[in-house]
Design a protein around this motif. Sequence first.
Motif, PDB file in Angstrom:
ATOM      1  N   TYR A 281      37.842  39.925  46.557  1.00  0.00           N
ATOM      2  CA  TYR A 281      37.661  40.679  45.312  1.00  0.00           C
ATOM      3  C   TYR A 281      38.106  39.928  44.056  1.00  0.00           C
ATOM      4  CZ  TYR A 281      37.376  44.106  49.012  1.00  0.00           C
ATOM      5  OH  TYR A 281      37.065  44.753  50.189  1.00  0.00           O
ATOM      6  N   TYR A 282      38.659  38.753  44.190  1.00  0.00           N
ATOM      7  CA  TYR A 282      39.115  37.955  43.051  1.00  0.00           C
ATOM      8  C   TYR A 282      38.123  36.838  42.707  1.00  0.00           C
ATOM      9  CZ  TYR A 282      43.863  39.883  43.041  1.00  0.00           C
ATOM     10  OH  TYR A 282      44.956  40.713  42.944  1.00  0.00           O
ATOM     11  N   GLY A 283      36.905  36.902  43.196  1.00  0.00           N
ATOM     12  CA  GLY A 283      35.936  35.810  43.107  1.00  0.00           C
ATOM     13  C   GLY A 283      35.881  35.042  41.799  1.00  0.00           C
ATOM     14  N   PRO A 284      35.491  35.661  40.688  1.00  0.00           N
ATOM     15  CA  PRO A 284      35.374  34.902  39.448  1.00  0.00           C
ATOM     16  C   PRO A 284      36.705  34.310  38.984  1.00  0.00           C
ATOM     17  CG  PRO A 284      34.178  36.975  39.271  1.00  0.00           C
ATOM     18  CD  PRO A 284      34.967  37.029  40.550  1.00  0.00           C
ATOM     19  N   TYR A 285      37.767  35.082  39.084  1.00  0.00           N
ATOM     20  CA  TYR A 285      39.090  34.626  38.657  1.00  0.00           C
ATOM     21  C   TYR A 285      39.564  33.463  39.525  1.00  0.00           C
ATOM     22  CZ  TYR A 285      44.051  35.000  37.353  1.00  0.00           C
ATOM     23  OH  TYR A 285      45.317  34.749  36.912  1.00  0.00           O
ATOM     24  N   ALA A 286      39.454  33.616  40.854  1.00  0.00           N
ATOM     25  CA  ALA A 286      39.893  32.571  41.773  1.00  0.00           C
ATOM     26  C   ALA A 286      39.081  31.295  41.581  1.00  0.00           C
ATOM     27  CB  ALA A 286      39.782  33.063  43.221  1.00  0.00           C
ATOM     28  N   ALA A 287      37.781  31.421  41.419  1.00  0.00           N
ATOM     29  CA  ALA A 287      36.928  30.242  41.214  1.00  0.00           C
ATOM     30  C   ALA A 287      37.301  29.518  39.923  1.00  0.00           C
ATOM     31  CB  ALA A 287      35.462  30.655  41.190  1.00  0.00           C
ATOM     32  N   ALA A 288      37.535  30.282  38.867  1.00  0.00           N
ATOM     33  CA  ALA A 288      37.894  29.672  37.584  1.00  0.00           C
ATOM     34  C   ALA A 288      39.254  28.993  37.659  1.00  0.00           C
ATOM     35  CB  ALA A 288      37.870  30.735  36.482  1.00  0.00           C
ATOM     36  N   LYS A 289      40.237  29.644  38.287  1.00  0.00           N
ATOM     37  CA  LYS A 289      41.574  29.044  38.400  1.00  0.00           C
ATOM     38  C   LYS A 289      41.541  27.788  39.271  1.00  0.00           C
ATOM     39  CE  LYS A 289      44.262  31.513  35.773  1.00  0.00           C
ATOM     40  NZ  LYS A 289      45.008  30.925  34.656  1.00  0.00           N
ATOM     41  N   ALA A 290      40.783  27.809  40.358  1.00  0.00           N
ATOM     42  CA  ALA A 290      40.656  26.621  41.198  1.00  0.00           C
ATOM     43  C   ALA A 290      39.998  25.487  40.411  1.00  0.00           C
ATOM     44  CB  ALA A 290      39.850  26.944  42.455  1.00  0.00           C
TER      45      ALA A 290
ATOM     46  N   GLY B 283      46.799  45.885  34.991  1.00  0.00           N
ATOM     47  CA  GLY B 283      45.425  46.336  35.184  1.00  0.00           C
ATOM     48  C   GLY B 283      44.935  46.140  36.605  1.00  0.00           C
ATOM     49  N   LEU B 284      45.437  45.096  37.267  1.00  0.00           N
ATOM     50  CA  LEU B 284      45.033  44.812  38.644  1.00  0.00           C
ATOM     51  C   LEU B 284      45.782  45.675  39.654  1.00  0.00           C
ATOM     52  CD1 LEU B 284      44.845  40.912  38.504  1.00  0.00           C
ATOM     53  CD2 LEU B 284      42.930  42.535  38.552  1.00  0.00           C
TER      54      LEU B 284
ATOM     55  N   LEU C  34      38.627  44.194  40.182  1.00  0.00           N
ATOM     56  CA  LEU C  34      38.578  43.689  41.552  1.00  0.00           C
ATOM     57  C   LEU C  34      37.461  44.400  42.298  1.00  0.00           C
ATOM     58  CD1 LEU C  34      42.394  43.535  42.391  1.00  0.00           C
ATOM     59  CD2 LEU C  34      40.909  41.767  41.435  1.00  0.00           C
ATOM     60  N   THR C  35      36.500  43.602  42.732  1.00  0.00           N
ATOM     61  CA  THR C  35      35.344  44.150  43.420  1.00  0.00           C
ATOM     62  C   THR C  35      34.675  43.029  44.217  1.00  0.00           C
ATOM     63  OG1 THR C  35      33.335  45.476  43.089  1.00  0.00           O
ATOM     64  CG2 THR C  35      33.744  43.766  41.488  1.00  0.00           C
ATOM     65  N   PRO C  36      33.889  43.364  45.251  1.00  0.00           N
ATOM     66  CA  PRO C  36      33.198  42.314  45.999  1.00  0.00           C
ATOM     67  C   PRO C  36      32.286  41.481  45.085  1.00  0.00           C
ATOM     68  CG  PRO C  36      33.037  44.408  47.156  1.00  0.00           C
ATOM     69  CD  PRO C  36      33.628  44.693  45.797  1.00  0.00           C
ATOM     70  N   LEU C  37      32.084  40.231  45.460  1.00  0.00           N
ATOM     71  CA  LEU C  37      31.239  39.356  44.653  1.00  0.00           C
ATOM     72  C   LEU C  37      29.867  39.956  44.378  1.00  0.00           C
ATOM     73  CD1 LEU C  37      32.089  35.849  46.100  1.00  0.00           C
ATOM     74  CD2 LEU C  37      32.479  36.661  43.775  1.00  0.00           C
TER      75      LEU C  37
ATOM     76  N   GLN D 271      30.043  42.126  41.355  1.00  0.00           N
ATOM     77  CA  GLN D 271      30.555  41.596  40.085  1.00  0.00           C
ATOM     78  C   GLN D 271      29.458  41.649  39.024  1.00  0.00           C
ATOM     79  OE1 GLN D 271      33.540  40.436  39.041  1.00  0.00           O
ATOM     80  NE2 GLN D 271      34.565  40.681  41.005  1.00  0.00           N
ATOM     81  N   ARG D 272      29.841  42.054  37.837  1.00  0.00           N
ATOM     82  CA  ARG D 272      28.895  42.060  36.729  1.00  0.00           C
ATOM     83  C   ARG D 272      28.774  40.631  36.188  1.00  0.00           C
ATOM     84  NH1 ARG D 272      30.557  46.322  32.415  1.00  0.00           N
ATOM     85  NH2 ARG D 272      31.999  44.616  32.062  1.00  0.00           N
ATOM     86  N   PRO D 273      27.560  40.163  35.924  1.00  0.00           N
ATOM     87  CA  PRO D 273      27.386  38.802  35.419  1.00  0.00           C
ATOM     88  C   PRO D 273      28.203  38.522  34.151  1.00  0.00           C
ATOM     89  CG  PRO D 273      25.273  39.677  36.089  1.00  0.00           C
ATOM     90  CD  PRO D 273      26.272  40.816  36.173  1.00  0.00           C
ATOM     91  N   GLU D 274      28.335  39.501  33.281  1.00  0.00           N
ATOM     92  CA  GLU D 274      29.098  39.279  32.047  1.00  0.00           C
ATOM     93  C   GLU D 274      30.592  39.080  32.327  1.00  0.00           C
ATOM     94  OE1 GLU D 274      28.095  43.786  32.149  1.00  0.00           O
ATOM     95  OE2 GLU D 274      27.098  41.919  32.702  1.00  0.00           O
ATOM     96  N   ASP D 275      31.098  39.706  33.418  1.00  0.00           N
ATOM     97  CA  ASP D 275      32.490  39.480  33.794  1.00  0.00           C
ATOM     98  C   ASP D 275      32.677  38.072  34.366  1.00  0.00           C
ATOM     99  OD1 ASP D 275      33.329  41.959  32.914  1.00  0.00           O
ATOM    100  OD2 ASP D 275      33.143  42.899  34.883  1.00  0.00           O
TER     101      ASP D 275
END
Length: 181
Positions: A107-116, A151-152, A53-56, A59-63
Amino acid sequence: TDDAVRAAGGPDAVIAPADLADPLAVASLVAAVYDRFQRLDYIASCAAFTSPLTPLAHQRPEDWVSAIAVNLTAPFQLMRNAEPLLRHAKGAALFVTCKEGQVPRPYYGPYAAAKAGMESLVACFRAENASSGVRVALFDPGPIATKLRAGLYPGEDAAVLPHPDARAGDAIAALLGDAAA
């Protein structure tokens, strides 16, 4: 699980490890099931990946790539590869989501975008199969004690959360029952 299925008189499980981030592996997984049983009645897409969990901007591109691959592309590949078999069997498909798919949080950017994105794909898949006999369900189990959640939320007492097995019946009901679950 394989031992329990066999003890109940069922067939041996098909063990087909797959890296869900690899689209070809997902296709091979569906093919392995078909090769063994010549049918596919149900799929359940419940794998998940989240980056720290980190600001967009941090975020590491690989994550980002991993979150999209596991949480969005793998369910797409399951839909794409399993649909003909599910149609033939008049089967069902279950996709597990979470509240971040509808209500993004910091802080959930990649996860939230993917789930949406996955939720939108599921809605399309459901509509495309409305007359095919394939049931398509989206299921949010709520907070449960998983390795991903630990982990979160490292300070959270997992003992106060339901174990995933406690929600399995609800997931199965969503899979077998009302497609809008």
